[in-house]
Design a protein around this motif. Structure first.
Motif, PDB file in Angstrom:
ATOM      1  N   SER A  79       0.850  -1.183   0.000  1.00  0.00           N
ATOM      2  CA  SER A  79       0.000   0.000   0.000  1.00  0.00           C
ATOM      3  C   SER A  79       0.885   1.232   0.000  1.00  0.00           C
ATOM      4  N   LEU A  80       0.532   2.222  -0.799  1.00  0.00           N
ATOM      5  CA  LEU A  80       1.301   3.463  -0.866  1.00  0.00           C
ATOM      6  C   LEU A  80       0.525   4.560  -0.146  1.00  0.00           C
ATOM      7  N   HIS A  81       0.926   4.840   1.085  1.00  0.00           N
ATOM      8  CA  HIS A  81       0.316   5.935   1.835  1.00  0.00           C
ATOM      9  C   HIS A  81       0.855   7.256   1.297  1.00  0.00           C
ATOM     10  N   GLY A  82       0.068   8.308   1.463  1.00  0.00           N
ATOM     11  CA  GLY A  82       0.514   9.612   0.982  1.00  0.00           C
ATOM     12  C   GLY A  82       0.497   9.716  -0.528  1.00  0.00           C
ATOM     13  N   GLY A  83      -0.501   9.124  -1.159  1.00  0.00           N
ATOM     14  CA  GLY A  83      -0.563   9.116  -2.618  1.00  0.00           C
ATOM     15  C   GLY A  83      -0.947  10.433  -3.249  1.00  0.00           C
ATOM     16  N   THR A  84      -1.611  11.318  -2.492  1.00  0.00           N
ATOM     17  CA  THR A  84      -1.995  12.621  -3.040  1.00  0.00           C
ATOM     18  C   THR A  84      -0.743  13.406  -3.389  1.00  0.00           C
ATOM     19  N   GLY A  85      -0.639  13.792  -4.628  1.00  0.00           N
ATOM     20  CA  GLY A  85       0.504  14.608  -5.053  1.00  0.00           C
ATOM     21  C   GLY A  85       1.632  13.815  -5.681  1.00  0.00           C
ATOM     22  N   ILE A  86       1.552  12.488  -5.646  1.00  0.00           N
ATOM     23  CA  ILE A  86       2.570  11.690  -6.322  1.00  0.00           C
ATOM     24  C   ILE A  86       2.193  11.645  -7.801  1.00  0.00           C
ATOM     25  N   PRO A  87       3.104  12.004  -8.688  1.00  0.00           N
ATOM     26  CA  PRO A  87       2.787  11.987 -10.116  1.00  0.00           C
ATOM     27  C   PRO A  87       2.299  10.608 -10.570  1.00  0.00           C
ATOM     28  N   LEU A  88       1.323  10.603 -11.474  1.00  0.00           N
ATOM     29  CA  LEU A  88       0.746   9.347 -11.943  1.00  0.00           C
ATOM     30  C   LEU A  88       1.789   8.425 -12.570  1.00  0.00           C
ATOM     31  N   ALA A  89       2.779   8.986 -13.229  1.00  0.00           N
ATOM     32  CA  ALA A  89       3.835   8.147 -13.812  1.00  0.00           C
ATOM     33  C   ALA A  89       4.565   7.375 -12.716  1.00  0.00           C
ATOM     34  N   ASP A  90       4.798   8.022 -11.578  1.00  0.00           N
ATOM     35  CA  ASP A  90       5.455   7.349 -10.455  1.00  0.00           C
ATOM     36  C   ASP A  90       4.538   6.307  -9.830  1.00  0.00           C
ATOM     37  N   VAL A  91       3.240   6.610  -9.754  1.00  0.00           N
ATOM     38  CA  VAL A  91       2.274   5.639  -9.215  1.00  0.00           C
ATOM     39  C   VAL A  91       2.238   4.406 -10.125  1.00  0.00           C
ATOM     40  N   ARG A  92       2.221   4.629 -11.437  1.00  0.00           N
ATOM     41  CA  ARG A  92       2.210   3.506 -12.380  1.00  0.00           C
ATOM     42  C   ARG A  92       3.464   2.642 -12.213  1.00  0.00           C
ATOM     43  N   LYS A  93       4.607   3.297 -12.091  1.00  0.00           N
ATOM     44  CA  LYS A  93       5.861   2.563 -11.915  1.00  0.00           C
ATOM     45  C   LYS A  93       5.830   1.769 -10.612  1.00  0.00           C
ATOM     46  N   ALA A  94       5.356   2.397  -9.537  1.00  0.00           N
ATOM     47  CA  ALA A  94       5.271   1.717  -8.239  1.00  0.00           C
ATOM     48  C   ALA A  94       4.319   0.526  -8.320  1.00  0.00           C
ATOM     49  N   ALA A  95       3.219   0.682  -9.050  1.00  0.00           N
ATOM     50  CA  ALA A  95       2.258  -0.413  -9.214  1.00  0.00           C
ATOM     51  C   ALA A  95       2.907  -1.591  -9.935  1.00  0.00           C
ATOM     52  N   GLY A  96       3.755  -1.301 -10.879  1.00  0.00           N
ATOM     53  CA  GLY A  96       4.452  -2.362 -11.590  1.00  0.00           C
ATOM     54  C   GLY A  96       5.441  -3.110 -10.721  1.00  0.00           C
TER      55      GLY A  96
END
Length: 149
Positions: A73-90
């Motif tokens: 789980s990634l806490h503090g997701g507000t403000g993290i760029p979507l590209a970084d969220v996608r990479k983290a999801a991978g």
């Protein structure tokens, strides 16, 4: 049950603290001993609003995911760029917390409804819920997880 490991930096308000990143060895032991269903490791993320671009440690996400074999789980997701969220999801992130964004959206909708000529609390709360729904739908669409989220 979701466990949290490490210390997240606090970006907003009183009590701003220094983050302590999760350690892969400790994460592996923690998950084995507690048998948590989900793990939220501190990997450069912070609760609240970011004052600068967060610097996620993708190497830690990958190591922790591989060694714990539990969804992350990634806490503090507000403000993290979507590209970084996608990479983290991978790399193993399976849950994104965006509470700060949702609180802001709900509050903005309430303020707009309160300023309307014919205010009614039910319309105001409905507007808040609609705003939250739109944000969540936007994240689901942007992250390409329709039908699986």
């Amino acid at each position: 049950i979701e466990g949290e490991l490490g210390r997240f930096g606090e970006e907003l308000g009183e009590g701003e603290g220094k983050a302590v990143l999760a350690d892969p060895d400790e994460a592996e032991r923690f998950c084995r001993e507690t048998r948590v269903d989900l793990l939220a490791p501190a990997v450069g993320n912070a609760h609240g609003q970011y004052r600068s671009k967060p610097n996620l440690r993708f190497d830690l996400i990958e190591q922790i995911a591989r060694r714990t074999n539990v969804p992350l789980s990634l806490h503090g997701g507000t403000g993290i760029p979507l590209a970084d969220v996608r990479k983290a999801a991978g790399l193993g992130i399976r849950k994104l917390n965006i509470a700060s964004q949702l609180h802001r959206d709900f509050s903005d909708a309430l303020k707009a409804a309160a300023a309307a000529e014919r205010f009614h609390w039910r319309r105001a709360t409905d507007a808040g819920r609609s705003a939250i729904g739109a944000t969540v739908e936007g994240y689901i669409r942007e992250l390409g997880v329709e039908g699986i989220a």
